[in-house]
Design a protein around this motif. Structure first.
Motif, PDB file in Angstrom:
ATOM      1  N   VAL A   3     -12.690   4.988 -35.737  1.00  0.00           N
ATOM      2  CA  VAL A   3     -13.138   5.096 -37.129  1.00  0.00           C
ATOM      3  C   VAL A   3     -12.546   6.350 -37.763  1.00  0.00           C
ATOM      4  N   GLY A   4     -12.612   7.453 -37.030  1.00  0.00           N
ATOM      5  CA  GLY A   4     -12.059   8.707 -37.527  1.00  0.00           C
ATOM      6  C   GLY A   4     -10.555   8.648 -37.706  1.00  0.00           C
ATOM      7  N   ASP A  10      -9.749   6.812 -40.852  1.00  0.00           N
ATOM      8  CA  ASP A  10     -10.083   7.698 -41.972  1.00  0.00           C
ATOM      9  C   ASP A  10      -8.997   8.756 -42.171  1.00  0.00           C
ATOM     10  N   PHE A  15     -11.740   6.789 -46.015  1.00  0.00           N
ATOM     11  CA  PHE A  15     -12.642   5.654 -46.114  1.00  0.00           C
ATOM     12  C   PHE A  15     -13.589   5.841 -47.293  1.00  0.00           C
ATOM     13  N   GLN A  48     -17.830   2.004 -46.334  1.00  0.00           N
ATOM     14  CA  GLN A  48     -16.966   1.424 -45.301  1.00  0.00           C
ATOM     15  C   GLN A  48     -17.115   2.185 -43.985  1.00  0.00           C
ATOM     16  N   LYS A  49     -17.106   3.507 -44.099  1.00  0.00           N
ATOM     17  CA  LYS A  49     -17.234   4.349 -42.916  1.00  0.00           C
ATOM     18  C   LYS A  49     -18.590   4.153 -42.249  1.00  0.00           C
ATOM     19  N   CYS A  86     -18.869   0.752 -40.400  1.00  0.00           N
ATOM     20  CA  CYS A  86     -18.200   0.793 -39.091  1.00  0.00           C
ATOM     21  C   CYS A  86     -19.062   1.534 -38.068  1.00  0.00           C
ATOM     22  N   GLU A  87     -19.639   2.645 -38.488  1.00  0.00           N
ATOM     23  CA  GLU A  87     -20.479   3.430 -37.581  1.00  0.00           C
ATOM     24  C   GLU A  87     -21.727   2.660 -37.174  1.00  0.00           C
ATOM     25  N   ASN A 103     -22.238  12.232 -37.324  1.00  0.00           N
ATOM     26  CA  ASN A 103     -21.924  12.835 -38.623  1.00  0.00           C
ATOM     27  C   ASN A 103     -22.185  14.342 -38.629  1.00  0.00           C
ATOM     28  N   ASN A 107     -19.129  15.769 -37.251  1.00  0.00           N
ATOM     29  CA  ASN A 107     -18.104  15.685 -38.277  1.00  0.00           C
ATOM     30  C   ASN A 107     -18.210  16.846 -39.273  1.00  0.00           C
ATOM     31  N   ASP A 138     -11.063  13.895 -38.300  1.00  0.00           N
ATOM     32  CA  ASP A 138     -12.197  13.003 -38.040  1.00  0.00           C
ATOM     33  C   ASP A 138     -12.008  12.263 -36.723  1.00  0.00           C
ATOM     34  N   LEU A 176     -15.574  12.823 -34.825  1.00  0.00           N
ATOM     35  CA  LEU A 176     -16.433  11.651 -34.627  1.00  0.00           C
ATOM     36  C   LEU A 176     -16.488  11.259 -33.151  1.00  0.00           C
TER      37      LEU A 176
END
Length: 319
Positions: free
Chosen positions: A91-92, A95, A108, A112-113, A116-117, A165, A168, A227, A231
């Motif tokens: 995911v990161g 991004d 992202f 959307q982010k 996915c998470e 997060n 992050n 990210d 992440l």
């Protein structure tokens, strides 16, 4: 002493410390430079263009080392934590790719982010419910567990998403996320050793990789994790904590993650409620201290020391 854990640290460290000087010039050539937000601290503008997505480098060290133990030593329990770590790293990576390569500064879209998470967390939650169970260790009980039943599912989502997060947001200064998470990984090494758990090996892999990455990530950083890395680290911390039945202990162990994400939430809510007023000079909170006159190295040192202290507190209330 588990000598295989030491081997895991050495392998992961060696892979990462060799790859970094090879990949940094390559990332420079590809112009994979970090975009620095104009609304951030003015002192950070000089960092613009520093290669990012470095998390992919130490992730190689973590993955290779973990697979050696999963395949070579049949430590298959490491696989779900590794997949959770890699899942959030993916995911990161997307991004970062959108920001750096496609030049869309915000990456992202938020929904959307988060979607996915949530999907990754849901898959991990299903795994936990079917294998680890809904029991968690209660602090101050010398390792005694309690079954929390239906409360387990919301706990997984809140803890995993919050940790990821929080990690992050912690990645905002040279070496900050790397140093804090290295301490957390070392804590999990000690706990896993005392519990005779196989999670010692992935914790050792993360510890070794971060030590090597810090050689290039301390101030002034030659590379950022992006990210992709932050992440992934949050996924590792949450994954090991749940597999060891220690989700409550994420609060003291990853205390800096918690403070970082809470500072952002508080700042946003207060800003909206007061129509433009702020509690902190800037959020996340590490920028608040920066703008108050602290150097980056001082913030990193203090936050790392706090993590050492809170990990010791976690150890005391666990055993």
């Amino acid at each position: 002493m588990d000598y295989l854990a030491i081997l895991a640290v050495i392998i992961s460290f060696a892979i990462t410390v060799v790859l970094c000087p090879i990949c940094i010039p390559f990332l420079h050539k590809l112009k994979f430079g970090q975009y620095i937000r104009e609304e951030g601290p003015e002192s950070h503008q000089k960092k613009s263009g520093t290669p990012t997505m470095g998390g992919a480098i130490f992730l190689v060290g973590i993955i290779v080392t973990s697979l050696i133990f999963i395949i070579g030593f049949k430590r298959t329990e490491l696989l779900p934590v590794l997949l959770l770590t890699v899942g959030f790293a993916a995911v990161g990576f997307v991004d970062d790719f959108i920001k750096v390569v496609l030049k869309r500064n915000l990456g992202f879209k938020a929904w959307q982010k988060m979607l996915c998470e949530i999907v990754i967390t849901l898959i991990f939650c299903i795994y936990l419910m079917n294998t680890v169970g809904t029991e968690i260790i209660i602090p101050f009980t010398h390792g005694q567990t309690a079954d929390i039943g239906g409360l387990y599912i919301p706990l997984v989502f809140v803890a995993v998403l919050g940790t990821v997060n929080g990690s992050n947001f912690t990645d905002g200064l040279d070496g900050l996320a790397s140093s804090v998470t290295a301490v957390i990984a070392f804590f999990f090494i000690i706990v896993s050793l005392l519990m005779t758990s196989g999670y010692i090996y992935i914790s050792a892999a993360v510890f070794g990789a971060l030590l090597a990455f810090l050689v290039f990530n301390v101030n002034p950083a030659k590379i950022f994790m992006g990210d992709t890395g932050s992440l992934a680290l949050g996924g590792f911390v949450a994954g090991v904590a749940f597999c060891l039945k220690m989700p409550i202990f994420i609060i003291p162990v990853a205390f800096i993650y918690l403070v970082e994400i809470l500072s952002v939430i508080i700042q946003v809510l207060y800003f909206k409620a007061t129509h433009g007023k702020r509690i902190f000079r800037m959020a996340p909170i590490h920028h608040h201290f920066e703008l108050g006159g602290w150097s980056e190295t001082k913030v990193v040192a203090v936050f790392t020391i706090i993590t050492i202290i809170t990990c010791n507190i976690a150890y005391l209330i666990l055993f």
